[in-house]
Motif scaffolding. Structure first.
Motif, mmCIF file in Angstrom:
data_model
loop_
_atom_site.group_PDB
_atom_site.id
_atom_site.type_symbol
_atom_site.label_atom_id
_atom_site.label_comp_id
_atom_site.label_asym_id
_atom_site.label_seq_id
_atom_site.Cartn_x
_atom_site.Cartn_y
_atom_site.Cartn_z
ATOM 1 N N ASP A 1 6.999 13.912 51.516
ATOM 2 C CA ASP A 1 7.658 14.210 50.266
ATOM 3 C C ASP A 1 8.539 14.719 49.470
ATOM 4 N N TYR A 2 9.887 14.595 50.346
ATOM 5 C CA TYR A 2 10.352 15.565 50.425
ATOM 6 C C TYR A 2 11.076 16.291 48.679
ATOM 7 N N GLU A 3 10.695 14.448 47.619
ATOM 8 C CA GLU A 3 11.295 14.584 46.509
ATOM 9 C C GLU A 3 11.006 16.022 45.630
ATOM 10 N N GLY A 4 9.263 15.407 46.107
ATOM 11 C CA GLY A 4 8.192 15.939 45.718
ATOM 12 C C GLY A 4 8.360 17.721 45.784
ATOM 13 N N SER A 5 8.339 17.700 47.875
ATOM 14 C CA SER A 5 8.726 19.148 48.309
ATOM 15 C C SER A 5 9.700 19.819 47.589
ATOM 16 N N ASN A 6 10.687 19.765 47.488
ATOM 17 C CA ASN A 6 11.431 20.473 46.730
ATOM 18 C C ASN A 6 11.349 20.402 45.118
ATOM 19 N N ARG A 7 10.953 19.917 44.388
ATOM 20 C CA ARG A 7 10.429 20.156 42.843
ATOM 21 C C ARG A 7 9.765 21.302 43.506
ATOM 22 N N TYR A 8 8.320 21.392 44.186
ATOM 23 C CA TYR A 8 7.964 22.948 43.743
ATOM 24 C C TYR A 8 9.022 23.913 44.504
#
Length: 469
Positions: A73-80
């Protein structure tokens, strides 16, 4: 007497609770990560009450970002990770946070992150952006590495014997620029990384010897930019001669292997006394270490009250990786992966470097608290009716002593899902689909094989694989 008994009971309860380190209280989460059970690890992470506390927000965001990255979940990862970045930019802590550290312990303060952990945020963010085919944002991350490097350098005035630069992040910066086809900035970043190694003893920087791949990248990008003097300089320094070759038709793969897990922090006890040294200066000593008491003030610190101080300090415990080495094959070549970053060595050495300074601050803090306890207890002696002791003051004094003794706890937090080491290789690709075989060598002869499918498109591709045990 009732106050004394109550304080004793409270102290014992506090002692039992405070014995647990951060690792002890998050063990279920990290065990699931090491076993590759990411869904269960996420469940454990979400319900961990310690990580949910506001003071641990940065640590939680970094763990959430890493967990999302592991699950794709690369988008979610970068949100964090972006939220973690924002916290670091805004600044963590403050006057009240510092007061908490004085009155309670460092574990109760806001977690601000280890210096190398901040660089690792950029590593994962850049990979996430490449996997999302967002090269522009990956390049922005490369620029942020420059800002982080400048901040780190300013922190220690670029002292050679301190962690004032991160060679791996500078090398990564070069790879990111090269992935964006910016060979000029790629050369500058590679050169900066190489120079860090060249100024280190035996070209070894915090447990990592300068990679051969980096040597070749400096020389190759100097050639591509037409920087003949720079090319000649580094060819001589590295005893290499560059021979131009036709670029692989399908481009190249930068394969990162994240081996093992970072060390954990445990608490270690020390017992110091405040004495005068041979020159009349006040120092703390435990028989092995001598820590100057720079801010000694007789008005604040009663030497008679500081006969013995129990001090706790975090100490790293290594978790040796299960695998010892790795090779990668594209069907035509077998390439050994080189160590690019040794997080285990970084953790141990950077903690050692700040030992004297942090221990001095801790001892000074405890000395002031010890004086307050002593004065409170002494003021209760003979101050009651008919010259008897004042039970309230004496009880409070003893209670404060017990609380101070048992509440003393070192900060054992760290980003424990980081790898022990990062290794890498540059692998030529054919046009179209490529099958890359990653062979991990186990210390006991038990190997692991990982097959990776990569589409060769003529540019630079990235892939990271984590073996978390």
């Amino acid at each position: 007497m009732n106050i004394f008994r109550a304080s004793t009971l409270f102290g014992l309860m506090l002692f039992l609770f405070s014995c647990a380190s951060y690792n002890d209280r998050t063990a279920l989460y990290y065990k699931q990560i090491a076993d590759g059970n990411y869904a269960q690890a996420k469940t454990e992470l979400d319900k961990n009450s310690l990580l949910k506390k506001p003071r641990n927000k940065l640590l939680l965001l970094m763990e959430e970002g890493k967990m999302a990255h592991l699950t794709g979940d690369y988008e979610g990862s970068n949100r964090y990770f972006n939220e973690a970045d924002q916290l670091l930019e805004q600044g963590l802590g403050g006057i009240m946070d510092g007061t908490v550290g004085v009155l309670v312990n460092p574990m109760s303060q806001t977690y601000k992150g280890e210096d190398f952990e901040k660089f690792m945020i950029h590593y994962y963010k850049a990979l996430n952006y490449f996997y999302l085919n967002n090269t522009d944002e990956a390049i922005v991350e490369a620029r942020r590495i420059t800002l982080q490097s400048q901040e780190q350098g300013d922190k220690f005035n670029n002292k050679e014997n301190r962690y004032s630069k991160d060679a791996f992040s500078l090398m990564l910066q070069g790879l990111i620029y090269e992935g964006g086809r910016d060979v000029n900035n790629a050369f500058i970043a590679y050169r900066n990384a190489a120079d860090v190694y060249l100024t280190a003893p035996d070209t070894t920087y915090y447990g990592t010897k300068i990679p051969d791949g980096l040597k070749k990248d400096v020389i190759r990008t100097a050639y591509l930019n037409g920087f003949q003097s720079e090319q000649s300089k580094y060819e001589k320094l590295f005893n290499l001669t560059y021979t131009p070759e036709k670029a692989p038709e399908g481009g190249e793969l930068i394969l990162f292997w994240e081996n093992g897990l970072a060390p954990v922090k445990q608490q270690k006890e020390f017992f110091f006394s405040l004495i005068k040294d041979d020159y009349g200066n006040m120092v703390f000593t435990d028989g092995n270490f001598v820590i100057p008491f720079w801010d000694y003030d007789p008005a604040k610190v009663n030497k008679a009250s500081v006969q013995s101080l129990r001090v706790t300090y975090p100490m790293y415990v290594a978790r040796p990786p299960y695998y010892s080495s790795a090779t990668a094959s594209n069907g035509n070549y077998v390439i050994s992966l080189e160590k690019a970053e040794d997080i285990n060595a970084l953790a141990f050495k950077t903690l050692d470097q700040r030992f004297a300074k942090e221990m001095g601050k801790t001892l000074a803090r405890l000395a002031v608290k010890k004086t307050a306890e002593y004065l409170l207890t002494e003021s209760g002696k003979g101050s009651g009716k008919n010259g008897k002791n004042d039970g309230l003051l004496t009880g409070l004094g003893y209670g404060m002593q017990l609380y101070s003794l048992l509440s003393e706890k070192s900060d054992t937090r760290n980003w424990q899902s980081l790898p022990n080491q990062i290794n890498y290789a540059r692998i030529p690709l054919q046009k179209g689909e490529n099958t890359i075989t990653l062979q991990l060598k186990g210390a006991n002869g038990q190997d692991q094989t990982k097959t990776i499918k990569i589409e060769g498109t003529g540019g630079l591709k990235f892939y990271n694989y984590a073996s978390l045990r």
